[in-house]
Design a protein around this motif. Structure first.
Motif, PDB file in Angstrom:
ATOM      1  N   THR A 128       0.839  -1.194   0.000  1.00  0.00           N
ATOM      2  CA  THR A 128       0.000   0.000   0.000  1.00  0.00           C
ATOM      3  C   THR A 128       0.876   1.247   0.000  1.00  0.00           C
ATOM      4  OG1 THR A 128      -1.616  -1.189   1.367  1.00  0.00           O
ATOM      5  CG2 THR A 128      -1.930   1.175   1.116  1.00  0.00           C
ATOM      6  N   ALA A 129       0.598   2.168  -0.928  1.00  0.00           N
ATOM      7  CA  ALA A 129       1.242   3.478  -0.915  1.00  0.00           C
ATOM      8  C   ALA A 129       0.360   4.417  -0.100  1.00  0.00           C
ATOM      9  CB  ALA A 129       1.426   4.005  -2.331  1.00  0.00           C
ATOM     10  N   ASN A 130       0.939   5.051   0.912  1.00  0.00           N
ATOM     11  CA  ASN A 130       0.164   5.866   1.854  1.00  0.00           C
ATOM     12  C   ASN A 130       0.706   7.279   1.955  1.00  0.00           C
ATOM     13  OD1 ASN A 130      -1.380   3.493   3.218  1.00  0.00           O
ATOM     14  ND2 ASN A 130       0.766   2.907   3.433  1.00  0.00           N
ATOM     15  N   THR A 131      -0.142   8.159   2.465  1.00  0.00           N
ATOM     16  CA  THR A 131       0.288   9.498   2.828  1.00  0.00           C
ATOM     17  C   THR A 131      -0.535   9.937   4.035  1.00  0.00           C
ATOM     18  OG1 THR A 131       0.756  11.730   1.985  1.00  0.00           O
ATOM     19  CG2 THR A 131      -1.373  10.784   1.404  1.00  0.00           C
ATOM     20  N   THR A 132      -0.163  11.059   4.616  1.00  0.00           N
ATOM     21  CA  THR A 132      -0.944  11.617   5.722  1.00  0.00           C
ATOM     22  C   THR A 132      -1.585  12.922   5.277  1.00  0.00           C
ATOM     23  OG1 THR A 132       0.997  12.775   6.605  1.00  0.00           O
ATOM     24  CG2 THR A 132       0.518  10.599   7.508  1.00  0.00           C
ATOM     25  N   TYR A 133      -2.665  13.288   5.946  1.00  0.00           N
ATOM     26  CA  TYR A 133      -3.307  14.570   5.665  1.00  0.00           C
ATOM     27  C   TYR A 133      -3.931  15.115   6.950  1.00  0.00           C
ATOM     28  CZ  TYR A 133      -7.853  12.126   5.552  1.00  0.00           C
ATOM     29  OH  TYR A 133      -8.969  11.385   5.871  1.00  0.00           O
ATOM     30  N   ILE A 134      -4.199  16.404   6.949  1.00  0.00           N
ATOM     31  CA  ILE A 134      -4.780  17.066   8.106  1.00  0.00           C
ATOM     32  C   ILE A 134      -6.295  17.014   7.999  1.00  0.00           C
ATOM     33  CG2 ILE A 134      -4.909  19.194   9.449  1.00  0.00           C
ATOM     34  CD1 ILE A 134      -2.164  17.839   9.408  1.00  0.00           C
TER      35      ILE A 134
ATOM     36  N   TYR B  51      -6.460  16.878  13.225  1.00  0.00           N
ATOM     37  CA  TYR B  51      -5.856  15.570  13.462  1.00  0.00           C
ATOM     38  C   TYR B  51      -5.068  15.150  12.221  1.00  0.00           C
ATOM     39  CZ  TYR B  51      -9.518  15.439  17.056  1.00  0.00           C
ATOM     40  OH  TYR B  51     -10.344  15.738  18.113  1.00  0.00           O
ATOM     41  N   THR B  52      -4.096  14.297  12.425  1.00  0.00           N
ATOM     42  CA  THR B  52      -3.354  13.727  11.302  1.00  0.00           C
ATOM     43  C   THR B  52      -3.939  12.362  10.978  1.00  0.00           C
ATOM     44  OG1 THR B  52      -1.315  14.871  11.933  1.00  0.00           O
ATOM     45  CG2 THR B  52      -1.099  12.982  10.462  1.00  0.00           C
ATOM     46  N   ALA B  53      -4.395  12.199   9.735  1.00  0.00           N
ATOM     47  CA  ALA B  53      -4.992  10.940   9.296  1.00  0.00           C
ATOM     48  C   ALA B  53      -4.139  10.325   8.201  1.00  0.00           C
ATOM     49  CB  ALA B  53      -6.416  11.187   8.788  1.00  0.00           C
ATOM     50  N   VAL B  54      -4.273   9.025   8.030  1.00  0.00           N
ATOM     51  CA  VAL B  54      -3.540   8.289   6.990  1.00  0.00           C
ATOM     52  C   VAL B  54      -4.503   7.900   5.883  1.00  0.00           C
ATOM     53  CG1 VAL B  54      -2.194   6.215   6.464  1.00  0.00           C
ATOM     54  CG2 VAL B  54      -1.844   7.409   8.640  1.00  0.00           C
ATOM     55  N   ALA B  55      -4.083   8.100   4.658  1.00  0.00           N
ATOM     56  CA  ALA B  55      -4.909   7.715   3.504  1.00  0.00           C
ATOM     57  C   ALA B  55      -4.085   6.863   2.552  1.00  0.00           C
ATOM     58  CB  ALA B  55      -5.429   8.954   2.786  1.00  0.00           C
TER      59      ALA B  55
ATOM     60  N   ILE C  30     -16.180  19.661  -3.402  1.00  0.00           N
ATOM     61  CA  ILE C  30     -15.258  19.447  -4.515  1.00  0.00           C
ATOM     62  C   ILE C  30     -15.080  17.951  -4.733  1.00  0.00           C
ATOM     63  CG2 ILE C  30     -12.934  19.848  -5.384  1.00  0.00           C
ATOM     64  CD1 ILE C  30     -12.761  22.266  -3.556  1.00  0.00           C
ATOM     65  N   PRO C  31     -15.469  17.431  -5.901  1.00  0.00           N
ATOM     66  CA  PRO C  31     -15.268  16.002  -6.173  1.00  0.00           C
ATOM     67  C   PRO C  31     -13.785  15.683  -6.362  1.00  0.00           C
ATOM     68  CG  PRO C  31     -16.101  17.130  -8.129  1.00  0.00           C
ATOM     69  CD  PRO C  31     -16.105  18.136  -7.023  1.00  0.00           C
ATOM     70  N   THR C  32     -13.254  14.765  -5.550  1.00  0.00           N
ATOM     71  CA  THR C  32     -11.857  14.380  -5.640  1.00  0.00           C
ATOM     72  C   THR C  32     -11.735  12.860  -5.534  1.00  0.00           C
ATOM     73  OG1 THR C  32     -11.580  14.661  -3.243  1.00  0.00           O
ATOM     74  CG2 THR C  32     -10.998  16.540  -4.642  1.00  0.00           C
ATOM     75  N   THR C  33     -10.601  12.354  -5.984  1.00  0.00           N
ATOM     76  CA  THR C  33     -10.360  10.919  -5.951  1.00  0.00           C
ATOM     77  C   THR C  33     -10.127  10.422  -4.533  1.00  0.00           C
ATOM     78  OG1 THR C  33      -9.350  11.071  -8.147  1.00  0.00           O
ATOM     79  CG2 THR C  33      -8.933   9.061  -6.895  1.00  0.00           C
ATOM     80  N   TYR C  34      -9.472  11.236  -3.731  1.00  0.00           N
ATOM     81  CA  TYR C  34      -9.084  10.848  -2.378  1.00  0.00           C
ATOM     82  C   TYR C  34      -9.761  11.761  -1.352  1.00  0.00           C
ATOM     83  CZ  TYR C  34      -5.517   8.471  -5.104  1.00  0.00           C
ATOM     84  OH  TYR C  34      -4.880   7.685  -6.023  1.00  0.00           O
ATOM     85  N   PRO C  35      -9.707  11.399  -0.072  1.00  0.00           N
ATOM     86  CA  PRO C  35     -10.338  12.249   0.955  1.00  0.00           C
ATOM     87  C   PRO C  35      -9.543  13.509   1.254  1.00  0.00           C
ATOM     88  CG  PRO C  35      -9.269  10.378   1.997  1.00  0.00           C
ATOM     89  CD  PRO C  35      -9.186  10.141   0.510  1.00  0.00           C
ATOM     90  N   PHE C  36      -8.489  13.767   0.493  1.00  0.00           N
ATOM     91  CA  PHE C  36      -7.632  14.922   0.739  1.00  0.00           C
ATOM     92  C   PHE C  36      -7.254  15.575  -0.585  1.00  0.00           C
ATOM     93  CE2 PHE C  36      -4.852  11.348   0.011  1.00  0.00           C
ATOM     94  CZ  PHE C  36      -3.932  11.861  -0.880  1.00  0.00           C
ATOM     95  N   VAL C  37      -6.758  16.789  -0.498  1.00  0.00           N
ATOM     96  CA  VAL C  37      -6.124  17.463  -1.632  1.00  0.00           C
ATOM     97  C   VAL C  37      -4.786  18.001  -1.144  1.00  0.00           C
ATOM     98  CG1 VAL C  37      -8.253  18.116  -2.841  1.00  0.00           C
ATOM     99  CG2 VAL C  37      -7.310  19.644  -1.100  1.00  0.00           C
TER     100      VAL C  37
END
Length: 256
Positions: free
Chosen positions: A54-60, A68-72, A166-173
């Protein structure tokens, strides 16, 4: 002894281990990652139900006025079918995993890593974690470079929770925040923000926020009401590259 080894392996002691070896540590978004997963047998034979990458990143993420810091996950991939790893045995499994074009760029606080896990029934699942550097696509790189050439400096790059509007692929931008450094914009703008809403190799849909500097009482009221900000949504393709600087300059000037 075998019984005790099974008990120990079930809690992660003396069980199988996993390590991922990537061919390199730096990739361009959209590039294929090649590597090998090495599985090392422990003290006993174990059944491996699957290997997952799994390729992951974090977002606020904001909740109840707190951050909070979340992982996606930006990409998940099952590497192998079920197999048995013998005691002290080593298995090497090659793989190829394509990074999505929209993978965040590792600038500022943004981090991207590849996690590897073994799915073992009735045991602690071994894992491995490898951080990678992700560079922008050619088009995205030229958009960011054009903004800098117009007299802006990147102040912050961060992944934030995406707006539901805003429609996006992931829960973050991923947001790129620039501040003006040239006399043309310094004193007239507080900042310029660029968000990539979607990307392909040939095109990018971006959201540009032009934040004008408050002037006088009316300006401060506008800032308080957030009417000093202009949001511009635009598409940029590879055909725009020869005149990209001028196109972005005209859009910014129109909203000063």
């Amino acid at each position: 002894m075998s019984f005790f080894n099974k008990v120990l392996a079930s809690v992660g002691i003396g069980g199988a281990k996993v390590e991922t070896k990537l061919e390199k540590s730096t990739y361009v978004a959209g590039e294929m990652m090649n590597g090998e997963v090495e599985v090392y047998g422990g003290n006993i034979e174990q059944q491996i139900d699957s290997i997952y990458l799994t390729a992951n990143t974090t977002y606020i993420r904001e909740s109840d006025d707190k951050k909070y810091t979340a992982v996606a996950s930006v990409k998940s991939y099952k590497v192998h079918e079920p197999f048995t790893i013998g005691a002290n045995e080593t298995k090497v499994i090659p793989f190829s995993l394509e990074l999505p074009v929209e993978t965040p760029v590792t600038l500022g606080n943004t981090r991207v890593w590849v996690s590897t896990g073994l799915d073992i029934k009735n045991a602690v699942d071994p894992t491995d974690k490898d951080y990678i550097e992700v560079r922008p696509t050619r088009l995205a790189a030229q958009i960011l470079e054009a903004v800098e050439q117009l007299g802006f400096r990147l102040r912050k790059a961060e992944c934030e929770q995406a707006s539901r509007r805003i429609p996006t692929t992931y829960p973050f931008v991923q947001e790129f925040e620039f501040i003006p450094t040239s006399s043309l914009y310094r004193g007239r703008l507080d900042e310029l923000e660029i968000v990539f809403l979607s990307q392909t190799e040939q095109s990018a849909e971006i959201l540009m926020q032009v934040d004008r500097r408050a002037r006088g009482l009316g300006g401060f009221l506008s800032e308080a009401l957030e009417t000093d900000e202009s949001h511009i949504r635009l598409s940029i393709t590879t055909q725009d590259l020869p005149n990209l600087n001028e196109k972005i300059k005209q859009i910014i000037s129109k909203h000063l």
